[in-house]
Design a protein around this motif. Structure first.
Motif, PDB file in Angstrom:
ATOM      1  N   LEU A   1       1.320  10.892   9.144  1.00 51.60           N
ATOM      2  CA  LEU A   1       2.537  11.612   8.791  1.00 51.60           C
ATOM      3  C   LEU A   1       3.716  11.186   9.672  1.00 51.60           C
ATOM      4  CD1 LEU A   1       3.092  13.751   6.639  1.00 51.60           C
ATOM      5  CD2 LEU A   1       2.913  15.461   8.436  1.00 51.60           C
ATOM      6  N   LEU A   2       3.487  11.088  10.966  1.00 50.42           N
ATOM      7  CA  LEU A   2       4.566  10.702  11.882  1.00 50.42           C
ATOM      8  C   LEU A   2       5.032   9.267  11.638  1.00 50.42           C
ATOM      9  CD1 LEU A   2       3.307  12.416  15.160  1.00 50.42           C
ATOM     10  CD2 LEU A   2       5.116  13.193  13.614  1.00 50.42           C
ATOM     11  N   MET A   3       4.090   8.358  11.423  1.00 51.06           N
ATOM     12  CA  MET A   3       4.484   6.964  11.155  1.00 51.06           C
ATOM     13  C   MET A   3       5.266   6.861   9.853  1.00 51.06           C
ATOM     14  SD  MET A   3       1.418   4.458  12.385  1.00 51.06           S
ATOM     15  CE  MET A   3      -0.037   5.471  12.391  1.00 51.06           C
ATOM     16  N   SER A   4       4.848   7.625   8.866  1.00 51.44           N
ATOM     17  CA  SER A   4       5.497   7.568   7.570  1.00 51.44           C
ATOM     18  C   SER A   4       6.915   8.128   7.612  1.00 51.44           C
ATOM     19  CB  SER A   4       4.659   8.334   6.548  1.00 51.44           C
ATOM     20  OG  SER A   4       5.272   8.327   5.298  1.00 51.44           O
ATOM     21  N   TYR A   5       7.063   9.315   8.148  1.00 47.96           N
ATOM     22  CA  TYR A   5       8.352  10.002   8.060  1.00 47.96           C
ATOM     23  C   TYR A   5       9.296   9.758   9.226  1.00 47.96           C
ATOM     24  CZ  TYR A   5       6.597  12.000   3.862  1.00 47.96           C
ATOM     25  OH  TYR A   5       6.099  12.137   2.593  1.00 47.96           O
ATOM     26  N   PHE A   6       8.753   9.531  10.412  1.00 48.98           N
ATOM     27  CA  PHE A   6       9.643   9.367  11.560  1.00 48.98           C
ATOM     28  C   PHE A   6       9.849   7.904  11.927  1.00 48.98           C
ATOM     29  CE2 PHE A   6       8.261  13.734  11.825  1.00 48.98           C
ATOM     30  CZ  PHE A   6       9.480  14.371  11.963  1.00 48.98           C
ATOM     31  N   LEU A   7       8.837   7.073  11.702  1.00 50.45           N
ATOM     32  CA  LEU A   7       9.005   5.638  11.955  1.00 50.45           C
ATOM     33  C   LEU A   7       9.344   4.888  10.674  1.00 50.45           C
ATOM     34  CD1 LEU A   7       6.080   5.016  14.467  1.00 50.45           C
ATOM     35  CD2 LEU A   7       8.490   5.483  14.956  1.00 50.45           C
ATOM     36  N   GLU A   8       9.336   5.624   9.548  1.00 54.58           N
ATOM     37  CA  GLU A   8       9.657   5.076   8.232  1.00 54.58           C
ATOM     38  C   GLU A   8       8.823   3.837   7.884  1.00 54.58           C
ATOM     39  OE1 GLU A   8      13.915   4.586   8.126  1.00 54.58           O
ATOM     40  OE2 GLU A   8      14.246   6.756   8.151  1.00 54.58           O
ATOM     41  N   MET A   9       7.534   3.899   8.233  1.00 55.51           N
ATOM     42  CA  MET A   9       6.615   2.813   7.912  1.00 55.51           C
ATOM     43  C   MET A   9       6.064   3.010   6.506  1.00 55.51           C
ATOM     44  SD  MET A   9       4.577   2.603  11.556  1.00 55.51           S
ATOM     45  CE  MET A   9       3.489   1.249  11.095  1.00 55.51           C
ATOM     46  N   THR A  10       5.793   1.907   5.834  1.00 51.15           N
ATOM     47  CA  THR A  10       5.178   1.973   4.509  1.00 51.15           C
ATOM     48  C   THR A  10       3.684   2.260   4.658  1.00 51.15           C
ATOM     49  OG1 THR A  10       4.602  -0.371   4.445  1.00 51.15           O
ATOM     50  CG2 THR A  10       6.812   0.240   3.622  1.00 51.15           C
ATOM     51  N   ASP A  11       3.064   2.660   3.561  1.00 48.54           N
ATOM     52  CA  ASP A  11       1.615   2.883   3.583  1.00 48.54           C
ATOM     53  C   ASP A  11       0.880   1.606   3.980  1.00 48.54           C
ATOM     54  OD1 ASP A  11       2.020   5.504   2.818  1.00 48.54           O
ATOM     55  OD2 ASP A  11       1.430   5.196   0.736  1.00 48.54           O
ATOM     56  N   ALA A  12       1.365   0.466   3.522  1.00 45.85           N
ATOM     57  CA  ALA A  12       0.722  -0.812   3.859  1.00 45.85           C
ATOM     58  C   ALA A  12       0.823  -1.091   5.360  1.00 45.85           C
ATOM     59  CB  ALA A  12       1.352  -1.945   3.058  1.00 45.85           C
ATOM     60  N   GLU A  13       1.971  -0.806   5.951  1.00 50.85           N
ATOM     61  CA  GLU A  13       2.143  -1.025   7.390  1.00 50.85           C
ATOM     62  C   GLU A  13       1.249  -0.082   8.194  1.00 50.85           C
ATOM     63  OE1 GLU A  13       6.812  -2.473   7.539  1.00 50.85           O
ATOM     64  OE2 GLU A  13       6.357  -0.327   7.407  1.00 50.85           O
ATOM     65  N   ILE A  14       1.198   1.164   7.767  1.00 53.05           N
ATOM     66  CA  ILE A  14       0.337   2.144   8.445  1.00 53.05           C
ATOM     67  C   ILE A  14      -1.120   1.734   8.320  1.00 53.05           C
ATOM     68  CG2 ILE A  14      -0.442   4.557   8.470  1.00 53.05           C
ATOM     69  CD1 ILE A  14       2.418   5.260   7.383  1.00 53.05           C
TER      70      ILE A  14
END
Length: 66
Positions: A24-37
Motif C-alpha cells: 500500500l505504501l509503495m503504491s500510494y506514497f512512492l507511486e510505484m506500479t504493481d510491476a515495480e512493487i
C-alpha cells in the motif's frame, strides 16, 4: 462511506501485515506500479494487485462498522 481521518488511516495502516502495508505504501506514497512493487517484493504482479485491492477493502470495512 465518509473519508478517513489521518489518525484513522494511520491506525488502519498499523493493523496491516508488513507485506500489505508495504504494498500500500509503495503504491500510494512512492507511486510505484504493481510491476515495480512485484519486482522489489519478488512477487507476481497479479499478487501485488490482488493484495492492494484486498487491503483497501479491509480498511474500508474496518471503518464502515463504526
Amino acid at each position: 462511506m465518509a473519508k478517513l481521518t489521518t489518525a484513522e488511516f494511520i491506525e488502519a495502516i498499523k493493523e496491516l501485515s508488513e507485506k500489505r502495508r508495504n504494498i500500500l505504501l509503495m503504491s500510494y506514497f512512492l507511486e510505484m506500479t504493481d510491476a515495480e512493487i512485484a519486482q522489489v517484493m519478488e512477487m507476481e504482479r497479479f499478487s501485488v494487485c490482488r493484495n492492494r485491492l484486498h487491503t483497501l477493502k479491509l480498511i474500508r470495512d474496518m471503518y464502515e462498522e463504526d
